[in-house]
Design an enzyme around this catalytic site. Structure first.
Site, PDB file in Angstrom:
ATOM      1  N   ASP A  32       0.778  -1.385   0.073  1.00  0.00           N
ATOM      2  CA  ASP A  32      -0.018   0.076   0.194  1.00  0.00           C
ATOM      3  C   ASP A  32       0.853   1.163   0.234  1.00  0.00           C
ATOM      4  O   ASP A  32       1.941   1.359   0.754  1.00  0.00           O
ATOM      5  CB  ASP A  32      -0.925   0.097   1.262  1.00  0.00           C
ATOM      6  CG  ASP A  32      -2.177   0.735   1.042  1.00  0.00           C
ATOM      7  OD1 ASP A  32      -3.461   0.470   0.926  1.00  0.00           O
ATOM      8  OD2 ASP A  32      -2.030   2.200   0.917  1.00  0.00           O
ATOM      9  N   ARG A  37      -0.999   3.632   6.956  1.00  0.00           N
ATOM     10  CA  ARG A  37      -1.959   2.274   6.953  1.00  0.00           C
ATOM     11  C   ARG A  37      -0.771   1.030   7.055  1.00  0.00           C
ATOM     12  O   ARG A  37      -1.200  -0.063   7.940  1.00  0.00           O
ATOM     13  CB  ARG A  37      -2.647   2.285   5.460  1.00  0.00           C
ATOM     14  CG  ARG A  37      -3.513   1.005   5.261  1.00  0.00           C
ATOM     15  CD  ARG A  37      -4.822   0.962   6.122  1.00  0.00           C
ATOM     16  NE  ARG A  37      -5.536  -0.416   5.807  1.00  0.00           N
ATOM     17  CZ  ARG A  37      -6.286  -0.804   6.652  1.00  0.00           C
ATOM     18  NH1 ARG A  37      -6.438  -0.310   8.039  1.00  0.00           N
ATOM     19  NH2 ARG A  37      -7.144  -1.892   6.116  1.00  0.00           N
ATOM     20  N   THR A  91     -11.585   3.101  -7.148  1.00  0.00           N
ATOM     21  CA  THR A  91     -12.085   3.619  -8.278  1.00  0.00           C
ATOM     22  C   THR A  91     -13.175   4.751  -8.007  1.00  0.00           C
ATOM     23  O   THR A  91     -14.456   4.149  -8.153  1.00  0.00           O
ATOM     24  CB  THR A  91     -12.737   2.526  -8.908  1.00  0.00           C
ATOM     25  OG1 THR A  91     -13.323   1.483  -8.185  1.00  0.00           O
ATOM     26  CG2 THR A  91     -11.420   1.697  -9.746  1.00  0.00           C
ATOM     27  N   THR A 126     -13.617  -2.287  -8.718  1.00  0.00           N
ATOM     28  CA  THR A 126     -14.962  -2.235  -9.501  1.00  0.00           C
ATOM     29  C   THR A 126     -14.632  -1.284 -10.790  1.00  0.00           C
ATOM     30  O   THR A 126     -14.367  -0.046 -10.333  1.00  0.00           O
ATOM     31  CB  THR A 126     -16.154  -1.528  -8.879  1.00  0.00           C
ATOM     32  OG1 THR A 126     -16.131  -2.482  -7.514  1.00  0.00           O
ATOM     33  CG2 THR A 126     -17.380  -1.770  -9.286  1.00  0.00           C
ATOM     34  N   CYS A 266     -19.377   2.248  -3.250  1.00  0.00           N
ATOM     35  CA  CYS A 266     -19.800   1.447  -4.304  1.00  0.00           C
ATOM     36  C   CYS A 266     -21.080   1.976  -5.015  1.00  0.00           C
ATOM     37  O   CYS A 266     -21.101   2.494  -6.129  1.00  0.00           O
ATOM     38  CB  CYS A 266     -19.967   0.075  -3.463  1.00  0.00           C
ATOM     39  SG  CYS A 266     -18.428  -0.703  -3.179  1.00  0.00           S
ATOM     40  N   ARG A 337     -17.027   7.425   3.607  1.00  0.00           N
ATOM     41  CA  ARG A 337     -16.646   7.868   2.290  1.00  0.00           C
ATOM     42  C   ARG A 337     -17.896   8.303   1.595  1.00  0.00           C
ATOM     43  O   ARG A 337     -18.959   7.278   1.831  1.00  0.00           O
ATOM     44  CB  ARG A 337     -15.868   6.867   1.750  1.00  0.00           C
ATOM     45  CG  ARG A 337     -14.445   6.871   2.051  1.00  0.00           C
ATOM     46  CD  ARG A 337     -13.677   5.678   1.370  1.00  0.00           C
ATOM     47  NE  ARG A 337     -14.462   4.301   1.800  1.00  0.00           N
ATOM     48  CZ  ARG A 337     -13.929   3.306   1.192  1.00  0.00           C
ATOM     49  NH1 ARG A 337     -12.965   3.405   0.372  1.00  0.00           N
ATOM     50  NH2 ARG A 337     -14.640   2.221   1.406  1.00  0.00           N
TER      51      ARG A 337
HETATM   52  N1  LIG Z   1     -15.614  -1.173  -0.009  1.00  0.00           N
HETATM   53  C1  LIG Z   1     -16.302  -2.190  -0.355  1.00  0.00           C
HETATM   54  O1  LIG Z   1     -16.927  -2.748   0.545  1.00  0.00           O
HETATM   55  C2  LIG Z   1     -16.230  -2.598  -1.715  1.00  0.00           C
HETATM   56  C3  LIG Z   1     -16.756  -3.839  -1.993  1.00  0.00           C
HETATM   57  C4  LIG Z   1     -16.470  -4.247  -3.324  1.00  0.00           C
HETATM   58  C5  LIG Z   1     -15.798  -3.576  -4.213  1.00  0.00           C
HETATM   59  N2  LIG Z   1     -15.097  -2.355  -3.921  1.00  0.00           N
HETATM   60  C6  LIG Z   1     -14.275  -1.949  -4.651  1.00  0.00           C
HETATM   61  O2  LIG Z   1     -12.946  -2.335  -4.486  1.00  0.00           O
HETATM   62  C7  LIG Z   1     -11.811  -1.350  -4.835  1.00  0.00           C
HETATM   63  C8  LIG Z   1     -11.271  -0.933  -3.458  1.00  0.00           C
HETATM   64  O3  LIG Z   1     -12.256  -0.454  -2.455  1.00  0.00           O
HETATM   65  P1  LIG Z   1     -11.749  -0.325  -0.974  1.00  0.00           P
HETATM   66  O4  LIG Z   1     -13.052   0.089  -0.353  1.00  0.00           O
HETATM   67  O5  LIG Z   1     -10.989  -1.267  -0.668  1.00  0.00           O
HETATM   68  O6  LIG Z   1     -10.847   1.137  -0.991  1.00  0.00           O
HETATM   69  P2  LIG Z   1      -9.936   1.680   0.149  1.00  0.00           P
HETATM   70  O7  LIG Z   1      -9.978   3.193  -0.222  1.00  0.00           O
HETATM   71  O8  LIG Z   1     -10.533   1.349   1.513  1.00  0.00           O
HETATM   72  O9  LIG Z   1      -8.674   0.958  -0.024  1.00  0.00           O
HETATM   73  C9  LIG Z   1      -7.901   1.212  -1.187  1.00  0.00           C
HETATM   74  C10 LIG Z   1      -6.295   1.195  -0.683  1.00  0.00           C
HETATM   75  O10 LIG Z   1      -5.569   1.228  -1.942  1.00  0.00           O
HETATM   76  C11 LIG Z   1      -4.538   2.000  -1.456  1.00  0.00           C
HETATM   77  N3  LIG Z   1      -3.807   2.407  -2.678  1.00  0.00           N
HETATM   78  C12 LIG Z   1      -4.249   3.629  -3.435  1.00  0.00           C
HETATM   79  N4  LIG Z   1      -3.469   3.847  -4.712  1.00  0.00           N
HETATM   80  C13 LIG Z   1      -2.547   2.674  -4.546  1.00  0.00           C
HETATM   81  C14 LIG Z   1      -1.760   2.323  -5.382  1.00  0.00           C
HETATM   82  N5  LIG Z   1      -1.404   2.690  -6.519  1.00  0.00           N
HETATM   83  N6  LIG Z   1      -0.865   1.544  -5.028  1.00  0.00           N
HETATM   84  C15 LIG Z   1      -1.114   0.725  -3.992  1.00  0.00           C
HETATM   85  N7  LIG Z   1      -1.953   1.112  -3.114  1.00  0.00           N
HETATM   86  C16 LIG Z   1      -2.814   1.783  -3.462  1.00  0.00           C
HETATM   87  C17 LIG Z   1      -4.816   3.257  -0.589  1.00  0.00           C
HETATM   88  O11 LIG Z   1      -3.921   3.738   0.285  1.00  0.00           O
HETATM   89  C18 LIG Z   1      -5.941   2.330   0.328  1.00  0.00           C
HETATM   90  O12 LIG Z   1      -5.413   1.880   1.420  1.00  0.00           O
HETATM   91  C19 LIG Z   1     -12.723  -0.004  -5.401  1.00  0.00           C
HETATM   92  O13 LIG Z   1     -12.885  -0.302  -6.929  1.00  0.00           O
HETATM   93  C20 LIG Z   1     -14.142  -0.619  -4.887  1.00  0.00           C
HETATM   94  O14 LIG Z   1     -15.235   0.082  -5.754  1.00  0.00           O
HETATM   95  C21 LIG Z   1     -15.307  -1.989  -2.633  1.00  0.00           C
END
Ligand SMILES: NC(=O)c1ccc[n+]([C@@H]2O[C@H](COP(=O)([O-])OP(=O)(O)OC[C@H]3O[C@@H](n4cnc5c(N)ncnc54)[C@H](O)[C@@H]3O)[C@@H](O)[C@H]2O)c1
Length: 426
Positions: A32, A37, A91, A126, A266, A337
């Site tokens: 990350d 984090r 995303t 996503t 989402c 968020r």
């Molecule tokens: N939150 C949910 O419940 C959920 C459910 C299904 C799908 N999604 C999808 O999953 C994806 C991630 O969502 P999330 O909720 O885990 O996001 P999040 O913000 O909780 O976590 C994303 C992590 O990625 C890190 N990051 C950002 N850019 C980076 C890079 N270039 N290299 C390495 N790390 C990097 C950030 O520091 C962060 O810790 C999104 O596309 C979201 O739509 C989320």
């Protein structure tokens, strides 16, 4: 399944639970870019509360040279010897609701720097159909100098977890998988099937898997928009929407959706990804965007309903005191968020009211940082002109809410969890 070493890029709500799960069977390096984090995870704490600290500590390792377990890092060298790269970065959309693919491009650049012949890169974020192959693969090819489907391969496996849901955890949700060739699809599917107890569904192509995820959330958004519209209609008619839904819900094929605020990372975002791509193909989506418009205006609608009720009770609006219960985007989770409770609060404030926000789950620091609002974790003791329950945290069910109201005060229940003894509900 020998010789597998997995790197997971992005250790947020999605990446960390997945990394923890794979770490029970494989060597995993969680990568990350957020130093804070990495620091908290290395100390064995997950501030998103998705992975319990003792479970996290059970798999944590302090070196990347491991047989199984999870090592967390922000150093490229630590993921250099992995052969599966799973990307779980955000995303979001911009202020005009257009997809922001920058984190995906950046993560692809990172992977491209260490990509080797025979490696497989799986995206979980996503997206709209086409992002993996049309947007991310070119970055991987350019950065690595390797050729897609000859030197390296790809997959897409959308995540279906639901923040704060302790029942439907990652291993218990059937996972859709896909690969860049039929053989790679089988390999990707086998990898997930080795840890997901609920099983897997191998989709025929990456684009099918991408489209499947984005329509799951769009379908939910549209269904909630429909019941939100019903709530607006029935409020005008003086009919209780929840009573109507309960009655209609006795039919076997009536879908049980409830009105509410649609926020988060989402459901309130993903339909815009699909809409954007549809528009690029010359199709203007009507239903998808109508759903978004309806849901995006619900915060304003709720606040104007509260103000209307206050006026009807002769409560002076300017300078009145309003308690908002909950600022997270959903119940029993700290995720703030894209929360639409903020729309309710901002709109109430625009009438000159004084708003107190009580939320036992939200981080005061994060709320201050993202929304410049103060939130308290101490149960309020003063009396308010109105209380608006915006989030169904368990704690609110145990509170004596009426004791916090002035004699003419209004109790408004956005979530419809307080049953009948309220002055208004969505
Ligand atoms: N939150 C949910 O419940 C959920 C459910 C299904 C799908 N999604 C999808 O999953 C994806 C991630 O969502 P999330 O909720 O885990 O996001 P999040 O913000 O909780 O976590 C994303 C992590 O990625 C890190 N990051 C950002 N850019 C980076 C890079 N270039 N290299 C390495 N790390 C990097 C950030 O520091 C962060 O810790 C999104 O596309 C979201 O739509 C989320």
């Amino acid at each position: 399944m020998n010789d597998i070493k997995i790197a997971i890029l992005g250790l947020g709500y999605v990446g960390l639970p997945l990394a923890r799960l794979f770490a029970t069977k494989y060597p995993v390096v969680g990568f990350d870019i957020n130093q804070e984090r990495i620091d908290e995870l290395r100390k064995g704490h997950d501030s998103t509360l998705e992975v319990e600290d003792d479970i996290l500590q059970g798999v944590l390792k302090d070196s990347p040279k491991i047989e199984t377990g999870l090592f967390c890092s922000n150093q490229l060298a630590d993921i250099a010897d992995c052969n599966y790269y799973i990307v779980t970065v955000p995303t979001p959309v911009d202020s005009t609701n257009r997809p922001i693919l920058t984190p995906l491009y950046k993560a692809s650049e990172t992977v491209g720097q260490v990509l080797k012949k025979g490696d497989t890169v799986i995206y979980e974020s996503t997206v709209y159909p086409g992002v993996t192959e049309d947007e991310c693969i070119p970055v991987l090819e350019k950065q690595s100098g390797l050729i897609y489907n000859k030197d390296f391969f790809a997959g897409y496996s959308p995540e279906r977890i639901n923040p704060g849901d302790k029942e439907h955890t990652v291993e218990k949700i059937l996972k859709v998988t896909s690969g860049s060739t039929p053989e790679v699809g089988k390999k990707v599917d086998a990898l997930y099937a080795s840890v997901i107890t609920a099983g897997t569904h191998l989709a025929p192509t990456i684009k099918v898997a991408e489209a499947a995820k984005v329509i799951e959330n769009s379908q939910r958004d549209i269904n909630i928009a429909f019941v939100n519209e019903l709530a607006k209609i029935f409020n005008l008619m003086g009919i209780d929407t929840h009573d109507v839904l309960e009655a209609a819900g006795t039919k076997w094929n009536f879908l049980p959706f409830k009105p509410g605020l649609v926020g988060g990372h989402c459901i309130g975002v993903d339909p815009y990804y699909l809409a954007q791509k549809a528009q690029e193909f010359g199709y203007h989506p009507e239903i998808i965007l109508a759903g978004r418009r309806m849901n995006d205006t619900m915060g304003k609608y709720v606040s104007s309903e509260v103000i209307k009720l206050m006026v009807q009770r002769d409560i002076k609006i300017k300078g009145s005191s309003i308690l908002v219960l909950g600022i997270t985007f959903k119940e029993n989770c700290p995720d703030v968020r894209n929360t639409k409770a903020v729309d309710v609060i901002n709109n109430l404030k625009s009438y000159g009211t004084n708003v107190t926000i009580y939320d036992p789950w939200a981080s005061a620091k994060q709320v201050e940082h993202e929304y410049q609002m103060k939130v308290t974790k101490d149960v309020p003791t003063e009396k308010f002109d109105a209380i608006v329950l915006t989030v169904a945290h368990n704690e609110f069910l145990e509170m004596e809410l009426k004791s916090l109201l002035k004699p003419e005060g209004i109790l408004y229940d956005v979530k419809g969890i307080l049953k009948k003894d309220v002055d208004g509900r969505l």
